[in-house]
Design an enzyme around this catalytic site. Structure first.
Site, mmCIF file in Angstrom:
data_model
loop_
_atom_site.group_PDB
_atom_site.id
_atom_site.type_symbol
_atom_site.label_atom_id
_atom_site.label_comp_id
_atom_site.label_asym_id
_atom_site.label_seq_id
_atom_site.Cartn_x
_atom_site.Cartn_y
_atom_site.Cartn_z
ATOM 1 N N SER A 107 5.200 0.211 -2.746
ATOM 2 C CA SER A 107 5.503 0.641 -4.121
ATOM 3 C C SER A 107 6.986 0.386 -4.353
ATOM 4 O O SER A 107 7.768 0.302 -3.384
ATOM 5 C CB SER A 107 5.205 2.145 -4.243
ATOM 6 O OG SER A 107 5.789 2.695 -5.393
ATOM 7 N N TYR A 111 5.876 10.828 -1.353
ATOM 8 C CA TYR A 111 5.452 9.471 -1.726
ATOM 9 C C TYR A 111 6.560 8.464 -1.396
ATOM 10 O O TYR A 111 6.309 7.414 -0.808
ATOM 11 C CB TYR A 111 5.115 9.447 -3.220
ATOM 12 C CG TYR A 111 4.448 8.172 -3.690
ATOM 13 C CD1 TYR A 111 3.115 7.912 -3.386
ATOM 14 C CD2 TYR A 111 5.132 7.232 -4.450
ATOM 15 C CE1 TYR A 111 2.488 6.754 -3.813
ATOM 16 C CE2 TYR A 111 4.528 6.070 -4.893
ATOM 17 C CZ TYR A 111 3.199 5.834 -4.571
ATOM 18 O OH TYR A 111 2.587 4.684 -5.003
HETATM 19 N N1 LIG Z 1 -1.108 1.899 -9.844
HETATM 20 C C1 LIG Z 1 0.198 1.796 -9.691
HETATM 21 O O1 LIG Z 1 0.961 1.756 -10.686
HETATM 22 C C2 LIG Z 1 0.802 1.681 -8.324
HETATM 23 C C3 LIG Z 1 2.177 1.459 -8.254
HETATM 24 C C4 LIG Z 1 2.758 1.363 -6.997
HETATM 25 C C5 LIG Z 1 1.982 1.458 -5.860
HETATM 26 N N2 LIG Z 1 0.636 1.667 -5.974
HETATM 27 C C6 LIG Z 1 -0.125 1.737 -4.737
HETATM 28 O O2 LIG Z 1 -1.255 0.902 -4.826
HETATM 29 C C7 LIG Z 1 -2.312 1.431 -4.020
HETATM 30 C C8 LIG Z 1 -3.574 1.556 -4.854
HETATM 31 O O3 LIG Z 1 -3.297 2.434 -5.929
HETATM 32 P P1 LIG Z 1 -4.226 2.554 -7.229
HETATM 33 O O4 LIG Z 1 -3.301 2.802 -8.366
HETATM 34 O O5 LIG Z 1 -5.194 1.425 -7.287
HETATM 35 O O6 LIG Z 1 -4.930 3.942 -6.892
HETATM 36 P P2 LIG Z 1 -6.428 4.494 -7.106
HETATM 37 O O7 LIG Z 1 -6.297 5.973 -7.016
HETATM 38 O O8 LIG Z 1 -7.047 3.879 -8.316
HETATM 39 O O9 LIG Z 1 -7.163 3.946 -5.811
HETATM 40 C C9 LIG Z 1 -6.842 4.397 -4.536
HETATM 41 C C10 LIG Z 1 -8.120 4.449 -3.714
HETATM 42 O O10 LIG Z 1 -7.762 4.864 -2.381
HETATM 43 C C11 LIG Z 1 -8.750 5.765 -1.937
HETATM 44 N N3 LIG Z 1 -8.179 6.613 -0.897
HETATM 45 C C12 LIG Z 1 -7.221 7.562 -1.037
HETATM 46 N N4 LIG Z 1 -6.977 8.140 0.133
HETATM 47 C C13 LIG Z 1 -7.789 7.541 1.045
HETATM 48 C C14 LIG Z 1 -7.991 7.708 2.448
HETATM 49 N N5 LIG Z 1 -7.341 8.662 3.135
HETATM 50 N N6 LIG Z 1 -8.877 6.904 3.076
HETATM 51 C C15 LIG Z 1 -9.565 5.959 2.390
HETATM 52 N N7 LIG Z 1 -9.431 5.785 1.060
HETATM 53 C C16 LIG Z 1 -8.540 6.556 0.396
HETATM 54 C C17 LIG Z 1 -9.136 6.552 -3.181
HETATM 55 O O11 LIG Z 1 -10.401 7.210 -3.025
HETATM 56 C C18 LIG Z 1 -9.140 5.457 -4.245
HETATM 57 O O12 LIG Z 1 -10.414 4.862 -4.376
HETATM 58 C C19 LIG Z 1 -1.806 2.764 -3.478
HETATM 59 O O13 LIG Z 1 -1.315 2.602 -2.163
HETATM 60 C C20 LIG Z 1 -0.674 3.116 -4.424
HETATM 61 O O14 LIG Z 1 0.282 3.967 -3.836
HETATM 62 C C21 LIG Z 1 0.029 1.783 -7.178
#
Ligand SMILES: NC(=O)c1ccc[n+]([C@@H]2O[C@H](COP(=O)([O-])OP(=O)(O)OC[C@H]3O[C@@H](n4cnc5c(N)ncnc54)[C@H](O)[C@@H]3O)[C@@H](O)[C@H]2O)c1
Length: 276
Positions: A142, A155
């Site tokens: 991130s 985080y």
């Molecule tokens: N969306 C954003 O703007 C953004 C920005 C920076 C970083 N990220 C990173 O991108 C990645 C995906 O984020 P997203 O926005 O698609 O989130 P999301 O919440 O839509 O998807 C995350 C998925 O991970 C699963 N999950 C969570 N903990 C888990 C565990 N312990 N074991 C297995 N599965 C688990 C959840 O059930 C969910 O399906 C994350 O690592 C997040 O930190 C997202």
């Protein structure tokens, strides 16, 4: 068909960026293991890929539990005999002032966001990538892995750890033919982000206003970057921490884009507006 007949694991693939990446790998010929700790959601995501002609199966498991990770890796190895690509995408977020974070909350976010990345990478390397001297790992960190955001110490610390794990593994495993890279996605329209935005619309509007491209990313734009780093086209891309953020991290954080849009005022008073 960059991933024809390759075996790809995507963690946290039942939603958001992970789900989009799983769909893209499958569309380009891979067999995709759809990991998530929500078993029904993992099954639904895998079924959707199969319904559109791809190859995918659900791999329910918790990335923060080393026994669960080990069992998941064994399941994939028993089924396909190798893992070509690992995408460490699963993650969670937890907004709290630093002084209020409980020990349990701290351990949980570090366990999911940081431990999970290392456990999966180590297990896949031991089982398949090191013996075969081949593989690609893409970790999802991130912008919070590069700079701090307020009320988010767990985080921020866990995502800095993902950047550090990426660099360490790249340094150690490059000689064994394993490429390790990292995506830092900017603000991307996913359930995680929609939930945060709904809870704090003022902060959300402020963050959106600081994206030079003027909009959040769509999930497929992050999936494309993940797929590139995992592909043979990125054969010499190794240890890269890639921002896919609409230019967000290029903006000096002391400035807002609102000020930039008032450029005509700056032109009228250059001395007052010019000092950084
Ligand atoms: N969306 C954003 O703007 C953004 C920005 C920076 C970083 N990220 C990173 O991108 C990645 C995906 O984020 P997203 O926005 O698609 O989130 P999301 O919440 O839509 O998807 C995350 C998925 O991970 C699963 N999950 C969570 N903990 C888990 C565990 N312990 N074991 C297995 N599965 C688990 C959840 O059930 C969910 O399906 C994350 O690592 C997040 O930190 C997202």
């Amino acid at each position: 068909m960059r991933f024809k007949d390759q075996v790809v694991v995507v963690t946290g693939a039942a939603s958001g960026i992970g789900e989009s990446a799983a769909q893209l790998f499958a569309a380009e010929g891979a067999v995709v293991a759809v990991n998530d700790w929500r078993p029904e959601a993992a099954e639904a995501a895998a079924a959707a890929i199969r319904a559109s002609g791809g190859q995918a199966f659900a791999l329910p498991g918790d990335v923060s539990d080393p026994d669960s990770v080990q069992a998941n890796v064994q399941q994939v190895m028993a089924r396909h005999g190798r893992i070509d690509v690992l995408v460490n995408n699963a993650g969670m977020i937890d907004y709290q002032p630093a002084e209020e974070v409980s020990a349990a909350a701290w351990r949980k976010i570090m366990a999911v966001n940081a431990d999970g990345v290392f456990f999966w990478a180590q297990a896949v390397a031991r089982a398949s990538m090191l013996p075969r001297r081949a593989g690609a790992i893409v970790n999802v960190a991130s912008p919070a892995g590069l700079a701090a955001i307020p009320n988010n110490v767990g985080y921020v610390a866990s995502k800095h750890a993902v950047v550090g794990i990426t660099k360490s593994l790249a340094v150690e495993w490059g000689r064994f033919g394993i490429r390790v890279n990292c995506l830092c996605p900017g603000i991307t329209e996913t359930p995680m982000v929609q939930e945060v935005a709904a809870r704090n619309p003022v902060m959300w509007a402020d963050r959106r206003a600081r994206i030079p491209l003027g909009r959040p990313a769509a999930v497929h734009e992050q999936a494309e970057a993940i797929a590139f780093m995992a592909s043979a086209q990125a054969g010499y891309v190794h240890g890269l921490i890639m921002n896919v953020d609409g230019g967000m991290m290029s903006l000096f954080s002391g400035y807002s884009l609102t000020a930039q849009t008032q450029r005509h005022q700056a032109q009228q008073a250059p001395a007052a507006a010019g000092a950084a």
